[in-house]
Design a protein around this motif. Sequence first.
Motif, PDB file in Angstrom:
ATOM      1  N   ALA A 331     -26.829   4.012  44.087  1.00 39.10           N
ATOM      2  CA  ALA A 331     -26.869   2.430  43.704  1.00 39.10           C
ATOM      3  C   ALA A 331     -28.215   2.052  43.780  1.00 39.10           C
ATOM      4  CB  ALA A 331     -26.434   2.349  45.498  1.00 39.10           C
ATOM      5  N   PRO A 332     -29.207   2.698  43.861  1.00 36.92           N
ATOM      6  CA  PRO A 332     -30.629   1.407  43.466  1.00 36.92           C
ATOM      7  C   PRO A 332     -31.051   1.634  42.085  1.00 36.92           C
ATOM      8  CG  PRO A 332     -31.661   3.451  45.549  1.00 36.92           C
ATOM      9  CD  PRO A 332     -29.552   3.220  44.906  1.00 36.92           C
ATOM     10  N   VAL A 333     -30.216   2.431  41.159  1.00 39.95           N
ATOM     11  CA  VAL A 333     -30.529   2.290  40.470  1.00 39.95           C
ATOM     12  C   VAL A 333     -29.276   1.758  39.072  1.00 39.95           C
ATOM     13  CG1 VAL A 333     -30.340   2.994  37.988  1.00 39.95           C
ATOM     14  CG2 VAL A 333     -31.199   4.886  39.678  1.00 39.95           C
ATOM     15  N   ALA A 334     -28.208   1.275  39.648  1.00 42.78           N
ATOM     16  CA  ALA A 334     -27.538   0.740  39.530  1.00 42.78           C
ATOM     17  C   ALA A 334     -28.031  -1.209  40.083  1.00 42.78           C
ATOM     18  CB  ALA A 334     -26.359   0.321  39.734  1.00 42.78           C
ATOM     19  N   THR A 335     -29.088  -0.812  41.002  1.00 44.36           N
ATOM     20  CA  THR A 335     -29.165  -2.549  41.469  1.00 44.36           C
ATOM     21  C   THR A 335     -30.158  -3.080  40.632  1.00 44.36           C
ATOM     22  OG1 THR A 335     -28.817  -1.760  43.659  1.00 44.36           O
ATOM     23  CG2 THR A 335     -29.871  -3.866  43.941  1.00 44.36           C
ATOM     24  N   SER A 336     -30.954  -1.581  39.949  1.00 42.89           N
ATOM     25  CA  SER A 336     -32.279  -2.126  39.293  1.00 42.89           C
ATOM     26  C   SER A 336     -31.738  -2.758  37.647  1.00 42.89           C
ATOM     27  CB  SER A 336     -33.193  -0.889  39.114  1.00 42.89           C
ATOM     28  OG  SER A 336     -32.965  -0.309  38.519  1.00 42.89           O
ATOM     29  N   ILE A 337     -30.684  -2.834  38.062  1.00 44.53           N
ATOM     30  CA  ILE A 337     -30.676  -2.966  36.285  1.00 44.53           C
ATOM     31  C   ILE A 337     -30.013  -4.194  36.440  1.00 44.53           C
ATOM     32  CG2 ILE A 337     -28.811  -2.426  34.439  1.00 44.53           C
ATOM     33  CD1 ILE A 337     -28.542   0.336  35.010  1.00 44.53           C
ATOM     34  N   TYR A 338     -28.948  -4.216  37.843  1.00 38.58           N
ATOM     35  CA  TYR A 338     -28.481  -5.792  38.010  1.00 38.58           C
ATOM     36  C   TYR A 338     -29.427  -6.957  38.020  1.00 38.58           C
ATOM     37  CZ  TYR A 338     -26.125  -9.679  40.816  1.00 38.58           C
ATOM     38  OH  TYR A 338     -26.310 -10.469  40.940  1.00 38.58           O
ATOM     39  N   SER A 339     -30.803  -6.401  38.671  1.00 40.09           N
ATOM     40  CA  SER A 339     -31.609  -7.664  38.724  1.00 40.09           C
ATOM     41  C   SER A 339     -32.443  -7.680  37.527  1.00 40.09           C
ATOM     42  CB  SER A 339     -32.397  -6.629  40.034  1.00 40.09           C
ATOM     43  OG  SER A 339     -33.768  -7.716  39.932  1.00 40.09           O
ATOM     44  N   GLY A 340     -32.210  -6.887  36.670  1.00 42.10           N
ATOM     45  CA  GLY A 340     -33.198  -6.811  35.431  1.00 42.10           C
ATOM     46  C   GLY A 340     -32.346  -8.016  34.315  1.00 42.10           C
ATOM     47  N   LEU A 341     -30.941  -7.184  34.307  1.00 47.02           N
ATOM     48  CA  LEU A 341     -29.978  -8.340  33.903  1.00 47.02           C
ATOM     49  C   LEU A 341     -29.553  -9.890  34.181  1.00 47.02           C
ATOM     50  CD1 LEU A 341     -27.271  -5.837  33.356  1.00 47.02           C
ATOM     51  CD2 LEU A 341     -29.257  -6.926  31.666  1.00 47.02           C
ATOM     52  N   PHE A 342     -30.134  -9.882  35.272  1.00 47.32           N
ATOM     53  CA  PHE A 342     -30.163 -10.782  35.753  1.00 47.32           C
ATOM     54  C   PHE A 342     -31.330 -11.909  35.753  1.00 47.32           C
ATOM     55  CE2 PHE A 342     -29.353 -14.295  39.466  1.00 47.32           C
ATOM     56  CZ  PHE A 342     -28.518 -14.530  39.423  1.00 47.32           C
ATOM     57  N   ASN A 343     -32.359 -11.251  35.643  1.00 44.71           N
ATOM     58  CA  ASN A 343     -33.652 -11.819  34.905  1.00 44.71           C
ATOM     59  C   ASN A 343     -33.784 -12.700  33.495  1.00 44.71           C
ATOM     60  OD1 ASN A 343     -35.861 -12.034  37.795  1.00 44.71           O
ATOM     61  ND2 ASN A 343     -35.014 -10.390  38.334  1.00 44.71           N
ATOM     62  N   VAL A 344     -32.972 -11.998  33.075  1.00 45.21           N
ATOM     63  CA  VAL A 344     -32.658 -11.848  31.152  1.00 45.21           C
ATOM     64  C   VAL A 344     -31.965 -12.827  31.235  1.00 45.21           C
ATOM     65  CG1 VAL A 344     -31.264 -11.719  29.283  1.00 45.21           C
ATOM     66  CG2 VAL A 344     -33.078  -9.534  30.712  1.00 45.21           C
ATOM     67  N   GLY A 345     -30.595 -12.871  32.297  1.00 42.57           N
ATOM     68  CA  GLY A 345     -29.967 -14.622  32.603  1.00 42.57           C
ATOM     69  C   GLY A 345     -30.917 -15.656  33.220  1.00 42.57           C
ATOM     70  N   ILE A 346     -31.668 -15.496  33.921  1.00 44.20           N
ATOM     71  CA  ILE A 346     -32.644 -16.329  34.191  1.00 44.20           C
ATOM     72  C   ILE A 346     -33.338 -17.361  33.240  1.00 44.20           C
ATOM     73  CG2 ILE A 346     -34.958 -16.988  35.538  1.00 44.20           C
ATOM     74  CD1 ILE A 346     -33.565 -15.217  37.732  1.00 44.20           C
ATOM     75  N   GLY A 347     -34.015 -16.302  32.680  1.00 45.97           N
ATOM     76  CA  GLY A 347     -34.930 -16.534  31.381  1.00 45.97           C
ATOM     77  C   GLY A 347     -33.589 -17.274  30.268  1.00 45.97           C
ATOM     78  N   GLY A 348     -33.260 -16.977  29.680  1.00 43.48           N
ATOM     79  CA  GLY A 348     -31.363 -17.278  29.274  1.00 43.48           C
ATOM     80  C   GLY A 348     -31.571 -19.103  29.179  1.00 43.48           C
ATOM     81  N   GLY A 349     -31.203 -19.742  30.361  1.00 43.11           N
ATOM     82  CA  GLY A 349     -31.075 -20.404  31.474  1.00 43.11           C
ATOM     83  C   GLY A 349     -31.685 -21.250  31.164  1.00 43.11           C
TER      84      GLY A 349
END
Length: 392
Positions: A331-349
């Motif tokens: 769970a923590p690893v999956a959440t870390s990937i989610y957090s990283g990808l969400f920040n990629v989305g923030i940068g892209g948006g």
Amino acid sequence: MLPSIPPKYFLPLVGLAVSAFVFNTSEFMPIALLTDISDSFGKTPAETGIMITAYAWVVGLMSLPLMLAACRMEPKRLLLAVLALFAAGQIGSGLATSFAMLMAARVAVACAHAIFWSITAPFATRLVTREHQPFALSCVATGSAIAMIFGLPIGRVIGLALGWRMTFFCIAGVTLCALLYLGRVFPRLPQGGAPFSPRDLPALVKNPFVFGNFVLAVTFATSYFTIYSYIEPYLGTVAGFSPEAITTTLVALGVFGFFGSVVFSHAYGTHRRFCLLTGGVGVTVCALLYTGAAALAPALVAVCLVLGMISTLFNVTMQAELLRSTSRAGAPVATSIYSGLFNVGIGGGTALGSFVAGAGHLPSIGLVGAAIAAVTAAYTIFAYLPAVRKYH
């Protein structure tokens, strides 16, 4: 109504909520103080603004490797170490005598941020019974929402009155108080099986719920932040709002973010599909209305408030989906990937919003956000929900 939670579980949740408050406040604080920070180092706001972009990309790039390196640590020790690193980064930011030193301190803060948002949701749900897990997640989301309502305005007031360095010192002080508090009340959680290994990553990503979660994280964040990153100039130049009206609208948006966590705590257990659909479908509808509502101030404010509520509801729902679809170690690893990808989305948006606004199409920015949000809605309806029906 949820049954009462024993104080030994509720008190740590309060500490996690306060920690979420300071982490979210810190992430966006330089935006509110960018001009003052720039003047201190003899730079333009555009030159200093790289610290905001760098922060997001460090979180995006380092979330997974840092979590893989830290996942063998005992949970309580890891949480306290992350808070200590975060506080040290804030103190370093306040003491920085050059822009390079400030950047280095912000990188340290970003590393703490990357781990914190990887472990907070899993740790919060492990503190309580299964029936209280939605409430535990909503507590953390409430801390984040309150940061959007009060954290940034308070930080800006402190910075303008006492200097931007004092804002970072104040954040460090609150963080140290949270560290001492959690050191006292946070229980020692069992590791729960073998630690996660990099060899487990392929199986984790092949999980249809986990993979779908990652897709939705990127598309949702890109669509939402295409609109949100330029909401202030849109309200001012397109809708003709006064500065005071813009401030009031943004504060109200943060308040409705809090309501998103309340909706989640009451609806997720019994109306899971509604919570899942609200993200993509809700932002698509609101984004389409965004352009037409500019001519009518009350309608535009209503659209902004609903967007704020949807943002929090989506984030907490996706974290809950990850937790129910992964092992305790994963769970923590999956959440870390989610957090990283969400920040990629923030940068892209943010980059996409900048391009649209720079090309003179700011009035149409809602339509651009709607087109991307439609991808989120389509994936949810035609890929994610069928998997829910099949496996759950």
